[in-house]
Design an enzyme around this catalytic site. Structure first.
Site, mmCIF file in Angstrom:
data_model
loop_
_atom_site.group_PDB
_atom_site.id
_atom_site.type_symbol
_atom_site.label_atom_id
_atom_site.label_comp_id
_atom_site.label_asym_id
_atom_site.label_seq_id
_atom_site.Cartn_x
_atom_site.Cartn_y
_atom_site.Cartn_z
ATOM 1 N N GLU A 177 -20.978 -28.302 10.831
ATOM 2 C CA GLU A 177 -21.789 -27.840 11.963
ATOM 3 C C GLU A 177 -22.604 -26.597 11.598
ATOM 4 O O GLU A 177 -22.332 -25.487 12.047
ATOM 5 C CB GLU A 177 -20.886 -27.642 13.181
ATOM 6 C CG GLU A 177 -20.314 -28.995 13.609
ATOM 7 C CD GLU A 177 -19.298 -28.918 14.732
ATOM 8 O OE1 GLU A 177 -19.285 -27.919 15.458
ATOM 9 O OE2 GLU A 177 -18.510 -29.875 14.863
ATOM 10 N N PRO A 194 -24.931 -36.190 3.305
ATOM 11 C CA PRO A 194 -26.112 -36.433 2.493
ATOM 12 C C PRO A 194 -26.882 -35.148 2.186
ATOM 13 O O PRO A 194 -27.136 -34.349 3.088
ATOM 14 C CB PRO A 194 -26.975 -37.355 3.360
ATOM 15 C CG PRO A 194 -26.053 -37.945 4.378
ATOM 16 C CD PRO A 194 -24.974 -36.937 4.579
ATOM 17 N N HIS A 379 -10.072 -39.664 26.029
ATOM 18 C CA HIS A 379 -10.301 -38.453 25.239
ATOM 19 C C HIS A 379 -8.999 -37.941 24.655
ATOM 20 O O HIS A 379 -8.026 -37.734 25.390
ATOM 21 C CB HIS A 379 -10.949 -37.355 26.102
ATOM 22 C CG HIS A 379 -11.368 -36.159 25.293
ATOM 23 N ND1 HIS A 379 -10.979 -34.878 25.591
ATOM 24 C CD2 HIS A 379 -12.127 -36.073 24.171
ATOM 25 C CE1 HIS A 379 -11.506 -34.043 24.681
ATOM 26 N NE2 HIS A 379 -12.197 -34.745 23.822
ATOM 27 N N HIS A 380 -8.984 -37.787 23.338
ATOM 28 C CA HIS A 380 -7.837 -37.226 22.626
ATOM 29 C C HIS A 380 -8.299 -36.042 21.797
ATOM 30 O O HIS A 380 -8.742 -36.209 20.659
ATOM 31 C CB HIS A 380 -7.226 -38.260 21.671
ATOM 32 C CG HIS A 380 -6.522 -39.390 22.362
ATOM 33 N ND1 HIS A 380 -6.230 -40.579 21.718
ATOM 34 C CD2 HIS A 380 -6.043 -39.522 23.627
ATOM 35 C CE1 HIS A 380 -5.587 -41.388 22.560
ATOM 36 N NE2 HIS A 380 -5.473 -40.781 23.725
ATOM 37 N N GLU A 381 -8.251 -34.845 22.358
ATOM 38 C CA GLU A 381 -8.511 -33.647 21.544
ATOM 39 C C GLU A 381 -7.203 -33.264 20.876
ATOM 40 O O GLU A 381 -6.194 -33.066 21.557
ATOM 41 C CB GLU A 381 -9.027 -32.506 22.420
ATOM 42 C CG GLU A 381 -9.182 -31.177 21.686
ATOM 43 C CD GLU A 381 -10.117 -31.265 20.484
ATOM 44 O OE1 GLU A 381 -11.309 -31.562 20.678
ATOM 45 O OE2 GLU A 381 -9.642 -31.058 19.330
ATOM 46 N N HIS A 459 -14.907 -36.563 16.989
ATOM 47 C CA HIS A 459 -15.675 -35.323 16.813
ATOM 48 C C HIS A 459 -14.929 -34.441 15.807
ATOM 49 O O HIS A 459 -13.743 -34.627 15.583
ATOM 50 C CB HIS A 459 -15.862 -34.617 18.149
ATOM 51 C CG HIS A 459 -16.990 -35.208 18.933
ATOM 52 N ND1 HIS A 459 -17.950 -34.454 19.557
ATOM 53 C CD2 HIS A 459 -17.319 -36.494 19.157
ATOM 54 C CE1 HIS A 459 -18.819 -35.238 20.156
ATOM 55 N NE2 HIS A 459 -18.461 -36.491 19.941
ATOM 56 N N GLU A 460 -15.659 -33.490 15.213
ATOM 57 C CA GLU A 460 -15.133 -32.735 14.061
ATOM 58 C C GLU A 460 -14.509 -33.736 13.084
ATOM 59 O O GLU A 460 -13.358 -33.614 12.681
ATOM 60 C CB GLU A 460 -14.095 -31.669 14.471
ATOM 61 C CG GLU A 460 -14.627 -30.639 15.423
ATOM 62 C CD GLU A 460 -14.767 -31.195 16.835
ATOM 63 O OE1 GLU A 460 -15.883 -31.091 17.394
ATOM 64 O OE2 GLU A 460 -13.787 -31.739 17.366
ATOM 65 N N GLU A 478 -19.265 -37.369 15.551
ATOM 66 C CA GLU A 478 -20.126 -36.186 15.569
ATOM 67 C C GLU A 478 -20.441 -35.859 14.096
ATOM 68 O O GLU A 478 -21.049 -36.649 13.412
ATOM 69 C CB GLU A 478 -19.401 -35.055 16.311
ATOM 70 C CG GLU A 478 -20.271 -33.894 16.693
ATOM 71 C CD GLU A 478 -19.424 -32.723 17.176
ATOM 72 O OE1 GLU A 478 -18.336 -32.503 16.628
ATOM 73 O OE2 GLU A 478 -19.861 -32.017 18.103
ATOM 74 N N GLU A 484 -23.945 -29.626 22.252
ATOM 75 C CA GLU A 484 -23.121 -28.503 22.738
ATOM 76 C C GLU A 484 -23.622 -27.150 22.232
ATOM 77 O O GLU A 484 -23.450 -26.133 22.897
ATOM 78 C CB GLU A 484 -21.659 -28.721 22.356
ATOM 79 C CG GLU A 484 -21.419 -28.735 20.852
ATOM 80 C CD GLU A 484 -20.082 -29.354 20.459
ATOM 81 O OE1 GLU A 484 -19.625 -30.274 21.160
ATOM 82 O OE2 GLU A 484 -19.504 -28.933 19.456
#
Ligand code: NOJ
Ligand code: CA
Length: 699
Positions: A177, A194, A379-381, A459-460, A478, A484
């Protein structure tokens, strides 16, 4: 959706051994554009080079490995055997940017053998396409090397011609990020892939990898001049990769084209992945979704419990109603489960993936959604705590399957090197988001989810290397700065961010960027550096088979006319054309809907205003279409009036060339439909049969 591997022709003839015991070999792409050469030098060190039209692209570059508990595999080799074959097949994607993909290349398979004891073999396989090269190593099972512990991969990429690079740093705390830097290649330190390059003569090269399975992700470190070397993402166990032979490494890939659009049009990464392993995947549905998400990033709602808790039953019903009314299939709800209170970042030991907060009635909401033709998106954070997550993974996915929740967004919010995994010794080990342990973890989640017909969107994440071909339930991820950062990022995403993404991150595969913030406003009223038309264009430009409409329902009510484009735009395509583009500057992409004859066009620019030409010659001959054009209004700009927009519907045909006027930081989004009434904006004027429609926007 069809899931079959659709093979029109496979030519695997010419599989003849040549050059036995030679010290060099070479192979050309089927059309002759690219040549790859392999040699062992005077010390028996294997090296490869690449030429395009006779000119060097990659100078002689090293191959090989340093191992932890065996002599290194990098010198004293001879080429013991060489085989060559042509591959030409066309396969069908269950979903994607285009329906049919041609895999046409020449394969060279060379067995390198050590000339003296322990006389081990190492095979290198090159696949040479017109638009690039992939190569990988194969470790055969052999008595002298059965358990392999790789400390370092020695693969190098010595770029022959002076080049400009677009890159983000590899091995830094914030994973992928970062904002893209544009520097001479000779000033890159360590980069993620890339890595996109443009040489002084205009050759575009993207270095990446394909089929990253049970191996560590590759970074690129500059050794000297323009010579880049593979660096494998670290592991808590010292050796960066531990495998039992036989096994293959991921493909090291170089997409090579004359232009930035040429890079994007390449299917090389997908072609180097294995075909679909899941069988019937008609249950994997491309879809658009809304959700309880942006409010948390704005700070007006919270993931944790309390007066601002976002994931309440009442609020979720509001989103379900909104989704049903406007035709969105999915409703994402973050902060629904126990464990968000207190400091969860990089900890995650409190998360329960089966217990909802008391103000969130998951069973009733899933049923209510279903009744309304909508699905909750799970959603699983994990906060990077895969030890806790893996323990609960089965029951967590079972719960979703039982409730008809058929997609899950996962998350690994922890600094690089902060993934907590349970080691074989029963203790917690700290791992990297792109290390071998996490590569395995992602596969485990994807496979467990597939068993229950659930699609996955991490994500991450670990970077995309085209595994969606093999596991089509791995729909998106992501892995770059998304929307965000426009809520709380410091700095936020600048206007050049998305034209950078298209020719860097997006070469890897779909991204869950979560566009569509039509309020153009981040946390604390901060102005997002975009125009409203650019937000629309992102749905076409940044491909993902799942796309969020990220803004709050009340904001969509304020911008109902532009919102119509978000409602109309599909997320699954039968064809894709990049009409123009320069890395980090601008891009125009046209895509044909998978389930209709409609085309959609998205064009975006950086901070510069531009007028771009877009020929519509991809439309059917002799057919009349109606273009609903969403263009930047007069004086629109990313730092001025971003809401200034002009919307019009006009007849068009394949003979037209549009002049797309983009404001600074702006964009243009166009729906091109055979059906004038379906635009929802206003019906098109009846075309006069004799008169040729005028060219747009020509003054
Ligand atoms: C980071 C993700 O990118 C974001 O979309 C999500 O809302 C938070 N983590 C919380 O899971
Ligand atoms: Ca993120």
């Amino acid at each position: 959706m069809l899931a079959v591997l659709f093979v029109f022709a496979v030519q695997t003839a010419n599989a003849q051994a040549v050059n036995i015991n030679a010290s060099d070999a070479s192979v050309r792409s089927p059309g002759g554009a690219l040549t790859v050469s392999l040699r062992v030098n005077g010390e028996g060190r294997p090296e490869y080079s690449i030429h395009r039209g006779g000119k060097p692209v990659i100078h002689w570059s090293r191959l090989g490995f340093i191992l932890a508990d065996a002599p290194k595999l990098e010198r004293n080799f001879e080429i013991a055997r060489v085989d060559q074959k042509i591959i030409d097949e066309t396969w069908e994607q269950p979903w994607g940017e285009r329906r049919y993909v041609r895999n046409h290349c020449t394969e060279l398979r060379a067995t390198l053998r050590e000339k003296t004891s322990p006389k081990r073999d190492l095979t290198v396989v090159f696949r040479v396409f017109e638009d690039g090269v992939g190569f990988r190593y194969e470790f055969p099972d052999q008595a002298s090397l059965s358990q392999v512990h790789i400390v370092e991969e020695l693969t190098e990429f010595d770029v022959a011609e002076a080049a400009t690079a677009w890159w983000i740093p590899g091995g830094e705390w914030n994973r992928y990020e970062y904002l893209y830097q544009k520097t001479p290649l000779a000033e890159v330190s360590q980069a993620h892939t890339p890595l996109t390059l443009k040489t002084t003569s205009g050759v575009h090269i993207a270095v990446h990898e394909a089929a990253l399975i049970d191996y560590a992700g590759m970074w690129l470190r500059r050794v000297s001049g323009q010579r880049m070397k593979a660096v494998l993402s670290p592991s808590s166990s010292g050796a960066r990769v531990s495998r039992k032979a036989p096994f293959v490494t991921p493909w090291r890939t170089l997409q090579i084209a004359s232009s930035a659009p040429g890079l994007y049009m390449s299917d090389l990464i997908l072609n180097l992945n294995e075909p679909n392993k899941l069988g019937d995947v008609s249950w994997v549905k491309p879809f658009k979704y809304v959700g309880i998400w942006w409010g948390m990033h704005l700070g007006t709602q919270t993931w944790g419990s309390g007066p601002k808790h976002g994931a309440t039953t009442v609020e979720t019903r509001r989103y379900i109603d909104f989704a049903a009314k406007h035709g969105f299939r999915g409703v994402l709800v973050e902060g629904w489960n126990k464990g968000w209170d207190g400091d969860w970042f990089a900890k995650g030991d409190e998360f329960s993936f089966t217990e909802a907060y008391p103000d969130f009635d998951i069973v009733a909401l899933a049923a209510y959604a279903k009744k309304k033709g909508v699905r909750l998106v799970g959603h699983h954070e994990t906060a990077g705590n895969i030890a806790v997550y893996e323990k609960q993974l089965g029951p967590a996915l079972d719960l979703y399957a039982k409730l008809g929740i058929d997609s899950v967004k996962t998350g690994y919010v922890a600094d690089a090197g902060g993934v907590q995994a349970l080691g074989a010794d029963g203790r917690i080990h700290f791992e990297w988001h792109d290390g071998q342990v996490q590569a395995r973890h992602h596969m485990r989640v994807v496979e467990e989810a597939a068993k229950r017909r659930i699609a996955v969107n991490p994500h991450e994440p670990i970077k995309d290397t085209g595994l969606r071909r093999t596991y089509p339930n791995w729909v998106s991820r992501e892995g770059a700065r998304g929307m965000e950062y426009n809520a709380w990022g410091d700095p936020p995403n600048p206007p050049e961010h998305e034209p950078n993404l298209v020719f860097t991150r997006m070469l890897a595969g779909p991204m869950d960027f979560t566009p569509g913030v039509l309020s153009l406003t981040g946390a604390g009223g901060k102005r997002i550096q975009t125009t409203i038309t650019k937000q629309l264009a992102l749905y076409v430009v940044l491909y993902s088979p799942i796309q969020m409409a990220a803004d709050l329902p009340e904001n969509y009510a304020k911008y109902a006319k532009p919102f119509q484009f978000i409602k109309d735009v599909p997320v699954d395509w039968s064809d894709t054309r990049v009409l123009n583009g320069e890395v980090g500057d601008y891009v125009t992409i046209a895509r044909k809907a998978r389930n209709s004859d409609d085309w959609y066009l998205g064009s975006i620019t950086d901070e510069q205003s531009r007028t771009l030409s877009a020929s519509l010659n991809f439309l059917d001959e002799g057919r009349r279409y109606y273009a609903t054009i969403y263009r930047d209004g007069k004086n629109a700009s990313f730092d001025g009036d971003g809401h200034s927009i002009e919307i019009e519907t006009r007849p068009v045909s394949r003979n037209d060339t549009l002049q797309l006027k983009l404001a600074p930081g702006g964009g243009q989004a166009i729906r091109i439909s055979t059906n004038p009434a379906s635009t929802g904006v206003r019906s098109a004027p009846k075309p006069s049969p004799k008169k040729k429609p005028p060219e747009f926007d020509v003054e």
